[in-house]
Design an enzyme around this catalytic site. Sequence first.
Site, PDB file in Angstrom:
ATOM      1  N   ARG A   3     -28.910  -4.458 -20.658  1.00  0.00           N
ATOM      2  CA  ARG A   3     -29.671  -4.031 -22.064  1.00  0.00           C
ATOM      3  C   ARG A   3     -29.958  -2.632 -21.918  1.00  0.00           C
ATOM      4  O   ARG A   3     -30.549  -2.026 -22.897  1.00  0.00           O
ATOM      5  CB  ARG A   3     -30.929  -4.722 -22.298  1.00  0.00           C
ATOM      6  CG  ARG A   3     -30.956  -5.743 -23.346  1.00  0.00           C
ATOM      7  CD  ARG A   3     -32.478  -6.242 -22.908  1.00  0.00           C
ATOM      8  NE  ARG A   3     -32.890  -6.889 -24.144  1.00  0.00           N
ATOM      9  CZ  ARG A   3     -33.082  -8.395 -24.300  1.00  0.00           C
ATOM     10  NH1 ARG A   3     -32.132  -8.901 -23.236  1.00  0.00           N
ATOM     11  NH2 ARG A   3     -33.639  -8.911 -25.353  1.00  0.00           N
TER      12      ARG A   3
ATOM     13  N   ARG B 271     -37.178 -18.979 -35.652  1.00  0.00           N
ATOM     14  CA  ARG B 271     -37.046 -19.539 -34.103  1.00  0.00           C
ATOM     15  C   ARG B 271     -38.484 -19.694 -33.669  1.00  0.00           C
ATOM     16  O   ARG B 271     -38.943 -20.665 -32.747  1.00  0.00           O
ATOM     17  CB  ARG B 271     -36.223 -18.605 -33.433  1.00  0.00           C
ATOM     18  CG  ARG B 271     -36.160 -19.008 -32.015  1.00  0.00           C
ATOM     19  CD  ARG B 271     -35.089 -18.314 -31.282  1.00  0.00           C
ATOM     20  NE  ARG B 271     -35.453 -17.019 -30.642  1.00  0.00           N
ATOM     21  CZ  ARG B 271     -34.508 -16.031 -30.089  1.00  0.00           C
ATOM     22  NH1 ARG B 271     -33.572 -16.225 -30.085  1.00  0.00           N
ATOM     23  NH2 ARG B 271     -35.281 -15.084 -29.682  1.00  0.00           N
TER      24      ARG B 271
ATOM     25  N   ARG C  59     -42.209 -19.158 -28.605  1.00  0.00           N
ATOM     26  CA  ARG C  59     -42.198 -17.919 -28.017  1.00  0.00           C
ATOM     27  C   ARG C  59     -43.132 -16.985 -28.855  1.00  0.00           C
ATOM     28  O   ARG C  59     -42.954 -16.465 -30.101  1.00  0.00           O
ATOM     29  CB  ARG C  59     -40.634 -17.373 -28.187  1.00  0.00           C
ATOM     30  CG  ARG C  59     -40.011 -17.756 -26.973  1.00  0.00           C
ATOM     31  CD  ARG C  59     -38.490 -17.121 -26.905  1.00  0.00           C
ATOM     32  NE  ARG C  59     -38.509 -15.770 -27.062  1.00  0.00           N
ATOM     33  CZ  ARG C  59     -37.468 -15.122 -26.848  1.00  0.00           C
ATOM     34  NH1 ARG C  59     -36.309 -15.548 -26.516  1.00  0.00           N
ATOM     35  NH2 ARG C  59     -37.359 -13.775 -26.987  1.00  0.00           N
TER      36      ARG C  59
ATOM     37  N   LYS D 132     -26.854 -15.222 -29.262  1.00  0.00           N
ATOM     38  CA  LYS D 132     -26.200 -15.373 -28.022  1.00  0.00           C
ATOM     39  C   LYS D 132     -26.668 -16.373 -27.326  1.00  0.00           C
ATOM     40  O   LYS D 132     -25.650 -16.906 -26.728  1.00  0.00           O
ATOM     41  CB  LYS D 132     -26.942 -13.976 -27.252  1.00  0.00           C
ATOM     42  CG  LYS D 132     -26.610 -12.698 -27.875  1.00  0.00           C
ATOM     43  CD  LYS D 132     -27.087 -11.505 -26.862  1.00  0.00           C
ATOM     44  CE  LYS D 132     -28.569 -11.533 -26.694  1.00  0.00           C
ATOM     45  NZ  LYS D 132     -29.399 -11.005 -27.940  1.00  0.00           N
TER      46      LYS D 132
ATOM     47  N   ARG E 145     -38.744  -4.924 -30.973  1.00  0.00           N
ATOM     48  CA  ARG E 145     -37.762  -5.184 -30.282  1.00  0.00           C
ATOM     49  C   ARG E 145     -36.507  -4.955 -30.764  1.00  0.00           C
ATOM     50  O   ARG E 145     -35.368  -4.350 -29.941  1.00  0.00           O
ATOM     51  CB  ARG E 145     -37.630  -6.762 -30.086  1.00  0.00           C
ATOM     52  CG  ARG E 145     -38.563  -7.427 -29.084  1.00  0.00           C
ATOM     53  CD  ARG E 145     -39.068  -8.818 -29.467  1.00  0.00           C
ATOM     54  NE  ARG E 145     -37.982  -9.724 -29.411  1.00  0.00           N
ATOM     55  CZ  ARG E 145     -38.148 -10.837 -29.788  1.00  0.00           C
ATOM     56  NH1 ARG E 145     -38.882 -11.228 -30.864  1.00  0.00           N
ATOM     57  NH2 ARG E 145     -36.989 -11.783 -29.785  1.00  0.00           N
TER      58      ARG E 145
HETATM   59  P1  ADP Z   1     -34.074 -11.743 -27.389  1.00  0.00           P
HETATM   60  O1  ADP Z   1     -32.686 -11.246 -27.253  1.00  0.00           O
HETATM   61  O2  ADP Z   1     -34.061 -12.719 -28.381  1.00  0.00           O
HETATM   62  O3  ADP Z   1     -35.257 -10.569 -27.686  1.00  0.00           O
HETATM   63  P2  ADP Z   1     -34.526 -12.412 -24.517  1.00  0.00           P
HETATM   64  O4  ADP Z   1     -34.938 -13.606 -23.956  1.00  0.00           O
HETATM   65  O5  ADP Z   1     -33.101 -11.996 -24.323  1.00  0.00           O
HETATM   66  O6  ADP Z   1     -34.715 -12.446 -26.181  1.00  0.00           O
HETATM   67  O7  ADP Z   1     -35.515 -11.081 -24.183  1.00  0.00           O
HETATM   68  C1  ADP Z   1     -37.159 -11.416 -24.237  1.00  0.00           C
HETATM   69  C2  ADP Z   1     -37.709 -10.110 -23.720  1.00  0.00           C
HETATM   70  O8  ADP Z   1     -37.523 -10.174 -22.189  1.00  0.00           O
HETATM   71  C3  ADP Z   1     -37.229  -8.911 -24.306  1.00  0.00           C
HETATM   72  O9  ADP Z   1     -37.800  -8.227 -25.181  1.00  0.00           O
HETATM   73  C4  ADP Z   1     -37.611  -7.890 -23.198  1.00  0.00           C
HETATM   74  O10 ADP Z   1     -38.871  -7.553 -22.758  1.00  0.00           O
HETATM   75  C5  ADP Z   1     -37.169  -8.942 -21.573  1.00  0.00           C
HETATM   76  N1  ADP Z   1     -35.822  -8.749 -21.104  1.00  0.00           N
HETATM   77  C6  ADP Z   1     -34.811  -9.593 -21.250  1.00  0.00           C
HETATM   78  N2  ADP Z   1     -33.878  -9.390 -20.745  1.00  0.00           N
HETATM   79  C7  ADP Z   1     -34.126  -7.994 -20.292  1.00  0.00           C
HETATM   80  C8  ADP Z   1     -33.094  -6.907 -19.649  1.00  0.00           C
HETATM   81  N3  ADP Z   1     -31.775  -7.089 -19.507  1.00  0.00           N
HETATM   82  N4  ADP Z   1     -33.808  -5.598 -19.505  1.00  0.00           N
HETATM   83  C9  ADP Z   1     -34.976  -5.400 -19.769  1.00  0.00           C
HETATM   84  N5  ADP Z   1     -35.928  -6.223 -20.488  1.00  0.00           N
HETATM   85  C10 ADP Z   1     -35.378  -7.464 -20.617  1.00  0.00           C
END
Ligand code: ADP
Length: 196
Positions: free
Chosen positions: A89, A128, A134, A14, A146
């Site tokens: 999400r 990554r 991270r 993404k 996740r």
């Molecule tokens: P990835 O999709 O690679 O896991 P993100 O950077 O989108 O990484 O998200 C990292 C973390 O941030 C998620 O595992 C969650 O804990 C939190 N997070 C991000 N966006 C949301 C969201 N829209 N709702 C709830 N938690 C979120």
Amino acid sequence: MLNLVLFGPPGAGKGTQSEKLIAQYQLVHLSTGDLLRSEIREGTELGLRAKMLMDQGILVPDEVVIGMIENKLTENRSAAGFIFDGFPRTVPQAEALDALLAHHNTEIRVMVALVVDEDELTKRLLIRGQSSGRPDDQNEELIHRRIKEYNDKTAPVAIYYESQGKFKAIGGIGNIEEIFQAICEKIETATANVRQ
Ligand code: ADP
């Protein structure tokens, strides 16, 4: 306004595709993951609370991310459009986003989902993690948690957009440029349908 949701599990690509879409369509990028990580870097109370959940691979509460998105929409009223990355999400987040956009007299045009299998996702995230630093990308158990959160809470969001006729799936394995072209085609088709 051209508002897009880029959808898919962690590691689907993404972020990579967002960068290309922003350049192509001059969109404002709204990644809730990036916004949360910037709160963590700044040491805010919200950041501290979010970090505890993010470090366990669990979603943060809906109201936290909805509030952040609401602020960004208001700050960028004159944008050509938004690309939502990692948001919504959950179904309540998707409902809240529809309401916020309606308030700004606009809506989501299309939701593009990148489809990648779990083995490939795990491989990509571990790679990554070596360069991104991270913590949630460096532990295989956390990666599985996740992906499970995604399957349990996020996958139903696809059905939400499907019921609005806005869901488009694209294979997320292969050449980055070809995947980008496939996304652009979906956007152009959705845009042509709006104009009709
Ligand atoms: P990835 O999709 O690679 O896991 P993100 O950077 O989108 O990484 O998200 C990292 C973390 O941030 C998620 O595992 C969650 O804990 C939190 N997070 C991000 N966006 C949301 C969201 N829209 N709702 C709830 N938690 C979120």
